[in-house]
Design a protein around this motif. Structure first.
Motif, mmCIF file in Angstrom:
data_model
loop_
_atom_site.group_PDB
_atom_site.id
_atom_site.type_symbol
_atom_site.label_atom_id
_atom_site.label_comp_id
_atom_site.label_asym_id
_atom_site.label_seq_id
_atom_site.Cartn_x
_atom_site.Cartn_y
_atom_site.Cartn_z
ATOM 1 N N ARG A 1 1.286 -1.086 0.073
ATOM 2 C CA ARG A 1 -0.289 0.145 -0.349
ATOM 3 C C ARG A 1 0.802 1.551 -0.339
ATOM 4 O O ARG A 1 1.696 1.466 0.471
ATOM 5 N N GLY A 2 0.531 2.153 -0.543
ATOM 6 C CA GLY A 2 1.419 3.522 -0.764
ATOM 7 C C GLY A 2 2.453 3.689 -2.500
ATOM 8 O O GLY A 2 3.286 4.662 -2.707
ATOM 9 N N GLN A 3 2.935 2.364 -2.659
ATOM 10 C CA GLN A 3 4.198 2.103 -3.884
ATOM 11 C C GLN A 3 3.134 2.457 -4.633
ATOM 12 O O GLN A 3 2.372 3.132 -5.395
ATOM 13 N N ILE A 4 4.103 3.901 -5.476
ATOM 14 C CA ILE A 4 3.806 3.905 -6.931
ATOM 15 C C ILE A 4 4.300 3.030 -8.208
ATOM 16 O O ILE A 4 5.747 2.587 -8.374
ATOM 17 N N VAL A 5 2.790 3.173 -9.079
ATOM 18 C CA VAL A 5 3.602 2.499 -10.562
ATOM 19 C C VAL A 5 2.921 3.078 -11.270
ATOM 20 O O VAL A 5 2.590 4.350 -11.430
ATOM 21 N N ALA A 6 3.648 2.841 -13.115
ATOM 22 C CA ALA A 6 3.243 4.096 -14.143
ATOM 23 C C ALA A 6 2.809 2.665 -14.520
ATOM 24 O O ALA A 6 2.949 1.718 -15.147
ATOM 25 N N LEU A 7 1.005 2.974 -15.902
ATOM 26 C CA LEU A 7 0.402 2.509 -16.452
ATOM 27 C C LEU A 7 1.159 2.453 -18.096
ATOM 28 O O LEU A 7 0.935 3.652 -18.061
ATOM 29 N N LEU A 8 1.098 0.800 -18.353
ATOM 30 C CA LEU A 8 1.410 1.076 -19.671
ATOM 31 C C LEU A 8 0.217 0.898 -20.270
ATOM 32 O O LEU A 8 0.392 1.204 -21.470
ATOM 33 N N GLN A 9 -0.818 0.415 -19.761
ATOM 34 C CA GLN A 9 -2.108 -0.798 -20.958
ATOM 35 C C GLN A 9 -2.561 -0.615 -20.121
ATOM 36 O O GLN A 9 -2.885 -0.900 -18.646
ATOM 37 N N ASN A 10 -4.387 -0.142 -20.159
ATOM 38 C CA ASN A 10 -5.516 -0.610 -19.055
ATOM 39 C C ASN A 10 -6.087 -1.760 -19.574
ATOM 40 O O ASN A 10 -7.145 -1.519 -19.367
ATOM 41 N N LYS A 11 -5.760 -2.420 -20.012
ATOM 42 C CA LYS A 11 -5.857 -3.635 -19.814
ATOM 43 C C LYS A 11 -5.315 -5.152 -20.563
ATOM 44 O O LYS A 11 -4.002 -4.513 -20.859
ATOM 45 N N ASP A 12 -5.339 -6.376 -20.051
ATOM 46 C CA ASP A 12 -4.227 -6.969 -20.276
ATOM 47 C C ASP A 12 -4.723 -7.327 -21.259
ATOM 48 O O ASP A 12 -5.520 -6.841 -22.359
ATOM 49 N N THR A 13 -4.128 -8.989 -21.931
ATOM 50 C CA THR A 13 -4.293 -9.419 -23.112
ATOM 51 C C THR A 13 -5.148 -10.311 -23.988
ATOM 52 O O THR A 13 -6.017 -10.191 -24.876
ATOM 53 N N LYS A 14 -6.389 -10.072 -22.930
ATOM 54 C CA LYS A 14 -7.715 -10.965 -23.120
ATOM 55 C C LYS A 14 -8.631 -9.836 -23.461
ATOM 56 O O LYS A 14 -9.611 -10.052 -23.781
ATOM 57 N N GLY A 15 -8.481 -8.439 -22.937
ATOM 58 C CA GLY A 15 -8.780 -7.241 -23.119
ATOM 59 C C GLY A 15 -10.111 -7.095 -21.934
ATOM 60 O O GLY A 15 -11.142 -6.128 -22.383
#
Length: 638
Positions: free
Chosen positions: A492-506
């Motif tokens: 909790r509280g960790q920072i991440v960067a978004l690469l794609q807003n869905k997985d390979t199955k959509g």
């Protein structure tokens, strides 16, 4: 005495004898009415004790528990207090009292159903609370002492005794009215009113039970459970497999056309609009009157004048239909015998009788079937004319009853085209207001919520910020435990960067993120947009890759392509391989010209670009704006 209403009037001294049973009926009727009013007064008094005295003695319980225990008892007190007052006012009109009581129940049907169905639905939850209190002997003793001080007759049952009282009362109303009906003469004017009131209250209890059942089913299937594959497999049983295979078999039969598809049949039900006074109440009263009086009379006439004659006509058609079918069978025998007669010249006695049977049957049908068809058509025509007359009479009755109510409705003087235009304009204004509200709501951003950063995470945030920009940073709202191979375990509280807003199955509920060291999938519901502190963003411009001879300047901060105007020159941050003719391949560091910062559906995740004279779509997150040329040049990160 049961046949008194059908006997002929008696004369002489017998009149005095017949007066005695009638007086006895009146005495029993008055006793039943008095029982109804007195029990209603005791019931309302007990409700008030529960709502005020007992609830005030249980203030040590949480407010949420009190809301569950006493539910909407205040609404019940309001409805039943008004109902008791109306019952007591009927005492001044003894001759019409029974009929007034029946009409009072009919008028109160909707209100009683509205308040009691809420209470009965919450009853099981209240009982669960009572059971939980029994696990704490000290708390149970305090509750029991508070109840016995106010309601001594509650006994050891305590709260359970009080909670069940409203449910017992709503089911007792039909029994009390039935007792009054049993002591009412069948030829009295109040008799049919009481019958309708009993039927209405039975409908109330039925509707309450159905509402309670629907709520329980909805509660069962609206619970969202996050189960792992192992937990789901553990729930599989022979009953589950049997149920699933039966459903699949039924579905295949329906799709193959072997069985017809079933549709849910809805019965019209009155809706509780909860709008006090005004035209709505008038309309509800009109609808109730039509449902209880006009429509039952129409149904009775329809059954006697249309349905029963149609059934008789269907029975009359059965005989000729069997003769026609038998004639077709005999015709096959007749044709065979005729061929034999031509070939041989003679037939047996039995075969000759078969020929004569067909000839007689055929002659009878030829002579009498047209007359029968003509009579059947006249019969059917008369039934249809009767049905049309009943429909016309029903329309006249409804219009007569609704004339007074329609005159009080707004815009009743408008013509039909003018009223239709008024409705269209009103709906258009409402749609415009809703659209404006939607646009304003989308522009309002939620207030920034900042979770404390983990110790030593500042440098990681600055690295992600310099690489992906502030619009791609998200913060973990709760601990995430990865269960799959590509799933990440985050704190909790960790920072991440978004690469794609869905997985390979959509699946849009799993996002691909970068932690600065690992890439993987996390639940989208446990991420929220991270609002960068101005100091961090300023510092991120000073953070770049290590000083090497091939990197003379800091790494440029990527920017989302949707914010770049069409025709802007950008560069490819990552390589991309085209998968179809609509896409174009990219090499890392390759200059790209953005033609449209979205696809044809307006999705900003894909951009239409031009690379080396070829046009196609590429992921927007793979592109970054090229920084202005510095005096010493610039280079891409390795």
């Amino acid at each position: 005495m049961a046949h008194r209403g059908t006997d002929e009037p008696r004369t002489g001294s017998l009149d005095g004898e017949s007066q005695v049973p009638e007086d006895r009926w009146m005495i029993h009727q008055r006793l039943a009415v008095r029982e109804l009013i007195n029990s209603e007064a005791s019931y309302v008094n007990l409700l008030q004790l529960c709502a005020f005295a007992i609830r005030s003695h249980l203030q040590q319980l949480p407010q949420g528990d009190l809301d569950v225990l006493f539910s909407n008892i205040d609404d019940i007190i309001k409805v039943n207090s008004k109902f008791l007052q109306d019952l007591q006012e009927t005492d001044s009109k003894e001759e019409e009292q029974v009929q007034l009581i029946g009409n009072l129940f009919l008028e109160s049907q909707g209100e009683l159903e509205r308040v009691y169905k809420v209470y009965c639905t919450n009853y099981n939850q209240a009982l669960q609370l009572v059971e939980s209190y029994r696990k704490d002997p000290e708390l149970q003793r305090e509750i029991q002492d508070a109840i016995e001080a106010v309601v001594p007759q509650a006994g050891p049952s305590g709260l359970s005794f009080l909670l069940v009282i409203p449910m017992q009362r709503i089911t007792k109303y039909p029994l009390l009215l039935q007792k009054i009906l049993e002591n009412t003469l069948p030829d009295a004017s109040a008799f049919p009113v009481l019958q309708r009131a009993i039927s209405a209250l039975q409908d109330v209890t039925t509707n309450i039970n159905e509402y309670k059942r629907r709520k329980e089913v909805a509660s069962k299937y609206t619970r969202v459970e996050q189960l792992t594959l192992r937990e789901r497999l553990a729930r599989i049983s022979t009953h589950t497999l049997s149920k699933k295979t039966t459903r699949l078999s039924q579905l295949l039969k329906q799709e193959a056309g072997l069985v017809p598809k079933a549709f849910i049949r809805f019965q019209p039900q009155g809706c509780d609009l909860d709008i006090p006074g005004g035209p709505v109440v008038q309309y509800c009263n009109l609808a109730r009157e039509l449902q209880l009086q006009t429509f039952p009379e129409f149904k009775q006439q329809l059954e006697g004048l249309v349905w029963q004659p149609l059934c008789s006509l269907a029975k009359a058609l059965a005989g000729p239909q069997n003769l026609i079918k038998k004639r077709l069978d005999k015709l096959l025998d007749f044709e065979r015998l005729e061929e034999k007669l031509l070939e041989v010249g003679s037939v047996t006695y039995e075969e000759n009788e078969a020929r004569h049977t067909y000839q007689a049957l055929n002659s009878l049908l030829v002579a009498e079937l047209p007359q029968f068809n003509q009579l059947a058509m006249q019969w059917l025509g008369q039934i249809l004319r009767t049905f049309m007359a009943l429909q016309r009479d029903l329309g006249k009755q409804v219009l007569q009853k609704a004339e007074g109510s329609l005159a009080q409705l707004p815009h009743h003087q408008l013509s039909e085209p003018a009223f239709q235009k008024l409705v269209e304009d009103t709906l258009g204004q409402a749609a415009h207001q809703l659209h404006s509200f939607q646009e304003k709501f989308q522009k309002v951003l939620p207030p920034p919520t900042m979770q404390p950063l983990l110790p030593g995470a500042e440098r990681q945030v600055q690295a992600l910020l310099s690489r992906y920009g502030p619009g791609k940073l998200y913060q973990v709202t709760s601990n995430i435990s990865g269960t799959g191979t590509l799933d990440l375990t985050l704190l909790r509280g960790q920072i991440v960067a978004l690469l794609q807003n869905k997985d390979t199955k959509g699946n849009s509920s799993r996002w691909l993120v970068d932690t600065g060291g690992q890439r993987g999938y996390v639940p989208a519901g446990k991420l929220e947009l991270y609002h960068v502190v101005p100091g961090e963003e300023k510092l991120s411009r000073q953070v770049g890759p290590p000083d090497h001879s091939q990197h003379l300047t800091p790494e440029p901060a990527p920017a989302l392509v949707p914010s770049v105007p069409a025709g802007t020159q950008v560069v490819a941050v990552y390589p991309f391989v085209a998968r179809s003719s609509h896409e174009v391949s990219l090499q890392r560091g390759q200059p790209v010209t953005v033609l449209e910062a979205q696809d044809k559906k307006g999705n900003p995740e894909w951009s239409l670009v031009e690379v080396n004279g070829q046009r196609g779509y590429v992921p927007s997150s793979f592109l970054a704006r090229a920084p202005s040329q510095a005096p010493w040049g610039w280079s891409l990160p390795s």
